[in-house]
Scaffold this motif. Sequence first.
Motif, short mmCIF file in Angstrom:
data_model
loop_
_atom_site.label_atom_id
_atom_site.label_comp_id
_atom_site.label_asym_id
_atom_site.label_seq_id
_atom_site.Cartn_x
_atom_site.Cartn_y
_atom_site.Cartn_z
N ASP A 81 0.85 -1.19 0.00
CA ASP A 81 0.00 0.00 0.00
C ASP A 81 0.89 1.25 0.00
OD1 ASP A 81 -1.62 2.21 0.75
OD2 ASP A 81 -3.03 0.88 1.77
N PRO A 82 0.82 2.07 -1.05
CA PRO A 82 1.68 3.26 -1.11
C PRO A 82 1.49 4.21 0.06
CG PRO A 82 0.67 2.82 -3.25
CD PRO A 82 0.01 1.91 -2.26
N GLU A 83 0.26 4.31 0.58
CA GLU A 83 -0.01 5.20 1.70
C GLU A 83 0.71 4.71 2.96
OE1 GLU A 83 -3.86 7.55 3.61
OE2 GLU A 83 -4.12 5.50 2.86
N ILE A 84 0.68 3.41 3.19
CA ILE A 84 1.36 2.82 4.34
C ILE A 84 2.87 3.00 4.20
CG2 ILE A 84 1.92 0.66 5.53
CD1 ILE A 84 -0.83 1.54 6.24
N ARG A 85 3.38 2.76 3.02
CA ARG A 85 4.82 2.85 2.80
C ARG A 85 5.33 4.28 2.98
NH1 ARG A 85 6.02 -0.75 -2.54
NH2 ARG A 85 8.17 -0.13 -2.01
N GLN A 86 4.54 5.26 2.56
CA GLN A 86 4.95 6.65 2.73
C GLN A 86 4.92 7.04 4.20
OE1 GLN A 86 6.08 8.97 0.29
NE2 GLN A 86 6.69 9.90 2.23
N LEU A 87 3.87 6.64 4.91
CA LEU A 87 3.79 6.92 6.35
C LEU A 87 4.97 6.29 7.08
CD1 LEU A 87 2.31 7.89 8.94
CD2 LEU A 87 1.09 5.68 8.90
N ALA A 88 5.26 5.04 6.74
CA ALA A 88 6.36 4.33 7.41
C ALA A 88 7.69 5.05 7.18
CB ALA A 88 6.42 2.89 6.90
N PHE A 89 7.93 5.48 5.96
CA PHE A 89 9.18 6.19 5.67
C PHE A 89 9.25 7.51 6.43
CE2 PHE A 89 11.64 9.25 3.13
CZ PHE A 89 12.89 8.62 3.19
N LYS A 221 -5.43 7.22 12.66
CA LYS A 221 -6.82 6.96 13.04
C LYS A 221 -7.71 6.98 11.79
CE LYS A 221 -6.34 8.89 17.69
NZ LYS A 221 -6.64 10.07 18.57
N LEU A 222 -7.48 7.93 10.91
CA LEU A 222 -8.26 8.01 9.67
C LEU A 222 -7.97 6.80 8.77
CD1 LEU A 222 -7.92 11.81 8.81
CD2 LEU A 222 -9.97 10.62 9.61
N MET A 223 -6.71 6.40 8.71
CA MET A 223 -6.34 5.26 7.88
C MET A 223 -6.94 3.97 8.41
SD MET A 223 -2.35 6.34 7.12
CE MET A 223 -1.93 4.88 6.14
N LEU A 224 -7.00 3.81 9.73
CA LEU A 224 -7.65 2.64 10.30
C LEU A 224 -9.14 2.63 9.98
CD1 LEU A 224 -5.93 2.36 13.81
CD2 LEU A 224 -5.91 0.61 12.02
N GLY A 228 -11.72 -0.08 7.85
CA GLY A 228 -12.71 -0.80 8.65
C GLY A 228 -12.15 -1.38 9.93
N ALA A 229 -11.14 -0.70 10.51
CA ALA A 229 -10.51 -1.20 11.73
C ALA A 229 -10.52 -0.14 12.81
CB ALA A 229 -9.08 -1.63 11.43
#
Length: 234
Positions: A81-89, A221-224, A228-229
Amino acid sequence: MTSEEPVEQPIWSRWVIIGGTLLAVLLIGATAGMFLTRAVDDSPAATPAAGSVEVGFAQDMSTHHLQAVTMAGWARDHSTDPEIRQLAFDIERTQLEQVGRMKGWLMLWDQPEQAIGAPMQWMTEPMAGHGDMPGMSMAPVSVNPAGSALMPGMATDAQLAKLRSLSGKELDVFFLQLMLRHHQGGTAMAQYAASHSSLPALKALVTSIMTSQGAEMDQMKLMLSSRGAQPLPA
């Protein structure tokens, strides 16, 4: 292949570039930490001693941050997921720079990078909002099955193993859940340190932590929610 066709960069080359960037961030943070601390007050009498809030915070928060860097590095390398990878970096880059600052302080103060004994011995009062947690005034909030103490928000060995076992959406959601709780624990520790220290460099770092982690917590929080988590229980 014509001369106009782009040449794709090898994957290993991209990771080398990313690794070099993160190392540079760490070194820049260490240099800035030493320079700013010297600029504020270079008198020996003002040097924090072992067991002080300043030394304890720098030692424990460095350890706390480095677990976040480890989790973020795993998510960056294994999420699709590009969004997850960007946040992680972004988390890796920000927290490595902050670790660099704290290790720079410890070097200047002639203190070890890690505390001797259990963490959080520099905290002699309950953290705001955490007074109902057993032992919070003098000890970590939880213990790994192997007996090692954990600071607020830190993942257990079992949780880290679970994170490494997941893939796809399950990996993304669990990473967000662990990192959100990790940020919440680190933020509380930073607030405690700032309210119990008069060191300008520490207060400046806490402001940086609150700014970056506050924005990231809102984002997670928004990403979760969009996946649906829900956050993990406190």
